[in-house]
Scaffold this active site. Structure first.
Site: not given
Ligand code: CTP
Length: 397
Positions: A207-209, A274
């Site tokens: 995943s991402n932040r 995102a």
């Protein structure tokens, strides 16, 4: 938005009257002139001095005091909006019957201004057919009804409707009422927000932040401008804004599917999510056990959602992309504006303090296809959302 606006805030006799103090204060802080009208019952719960202290204006209460008997006409005529919060079952009944036996009901009968009410009462009283019929009547006359919501009531816990909506949510409804003739009113706005999650095995993900904050603020602001908002959200811990339709997704493919389904009906697409650009080539069925030595994970690209909408976009739709960059942000953003056939792009430089994923502020540059360029200096994500929607409105004008 509120600067110079005149609001009459009618408060009736319910325990939720204390919430109206916060509403009066919030409106005043935003620049509105707030005239509070208390019914006799309201005075049993909160006194006029409290409201006078937060609004810096005299509180009205009777048809017969202060400036005399014409308050109900002059106040109502001068107001941009009348809010009644809390509105008791008794007030709803009196208003529905067209009674004018105190200043508030007389004012409601005499005003040409829009009216917003936030009912609050015992859950049985709210469910009673008499109350429901009164509400239906008032709605039919063009009044806007905010709430009530489920939650604890004065007499104890309840999961049924009766509790007054929180002041900031009433404020959101008030803004939506005032903006009902604005350019986004009635428009269908789709906002994507947050990260996506690509499974490696049943417990691990890539995943991402992204926190989703920018998208959630946009959805909230668009709803306040009168739009019908669908918020397609990846996994986040944020509370969904009032009024929006929430669609939860997990992976980039699910996000692509949800965007694709919404697309034919969409007037404005704000692609603030995102999405993960890569996913594991295979998803393991069981949890991968720990093993010694380096491990390799094969990744394959996910689909580029904005690109895949090209050829399926309704002709009048406005497409807004977002770009989080680390190099020459504006040049890279300009290239994405072109390559993804966008109408506008919102660029932020991830390396600037106060911008990007994990903070509640942002600094952005907004470019549009017609050559417009605007720098939005450091401010809250809520304020950046307003600037983005202003740019969208100008672009569509
Ligand atoms: N986006 C998309 N589909 C993806 C990835 C991103 O539609 N699979 C959208 C984002 O929601 C955003 C815009 O494309 O509105 C730009 O996202 P960004 O990650 O900056 O662009 P990428 O095209 O992924 O380029 P790169 O990561 O190489 O900078």
């Amino acid at each position: 938005m509120w600067q110079g606006r005149r609001v009459v805030l009618g408060v009736t006799g319910g325990i939720a009257a204390y919430k109206s103090v916060l509403l009066a204060r919030g409106l005043t802080e935003l620049g509105a002139t707030v005239d509070v009208v208390l019914t006799r019952g309201a005075r049993e719960f909160v006194g006029p001095v409290t409201f006078e202290a937060v609004t810096h204006r005299p509180v009205r209460g009777s048809l017969w005091d202060r400036d005399g008997a014409l308050d109900h006409v002059t106040l109502g005529r001068a107001a941009d909006l009348i809010i009644v919060a809390p509105a008791t079952a008794h007030l709803l009944a009196r208003a529905a019957a067209g009674m004018a036996d105190d200043l508030l009901t007389a004012l409601l009968l005499a005003t040409p201004s829009p009216v917003l009410i936030a009912p609050a009462m015992n859950d049985e009283m709210f469910a009673n057919p008499a109350t429901q019929a009164n509400l239906a009547l008032l709605r039919g006359r063009g009044w806007t009804v905010a709430g009530p919501v489920a939650g604890p009531l004065a007499e104890g816990p309840s999961d049924r409707l009766g509790r007054m909506m929180e002041p900031d949510q009433v404020l959101g409804h008030a803004e939506r009422v005032l903006r009902r003739a604005g350019p986004l009113a009635g428009r269908r706005v789709v906002v994507t927000a947050g990260p996506t999650r690509e499974p490696i095995d049943p417990v691990r993900v890539i995943s991402n932040r992204s926190s989703g904050r920018m998208g959630y603020r946009l959805a909230e602001a668009a709803w306040r401008r009168g739009a019908d908002v669908t918020l397609i959200s990846g996994p986040t811990a944020l509370i969904p804004p009032v009024g929006v339709t929430l669609v939860r997704v997990e992976t980039t493919e699910e996000l692509a599917g949800a965007v694709g389904r919404a697309l034919p009906e969409t007037d404005v697409l704000l692609m603030a999510a995102a999405p993960a650009d890569f996913r594991p080539a295979t998803v393991l069925k069981g949890k991968k056990p720990r093993v010694e030595g380096a491990q390799t994970l094969e990744l394959v690209p996910t689909s580029d959602i904005l690109l895949s909408t090209i050829g399926h976009r309704p002709p009048a739709m406005t497409v807004v992309g977002f770009a989080l960059e680390t190099g020459d942000a504006v040049a890279q953003g300009r290239a994405k504006l072109r390559n993804k056939s966008l109408d506008l792009i919102v660029i932020n430089d991830a390396l600037q303090p106060g911008a990007g994923f994990d903070v509640d502020t942002n600094i952005v540059t907004i470019l549009d296809k017609k050559g417009g360029e605007e720098s939005v200096t450091l401010r809250s994500k809520a304020a950046v959302a307003e600037a983005i929607l202003d740019a969208v409105e100008r672009y569509r004008d």
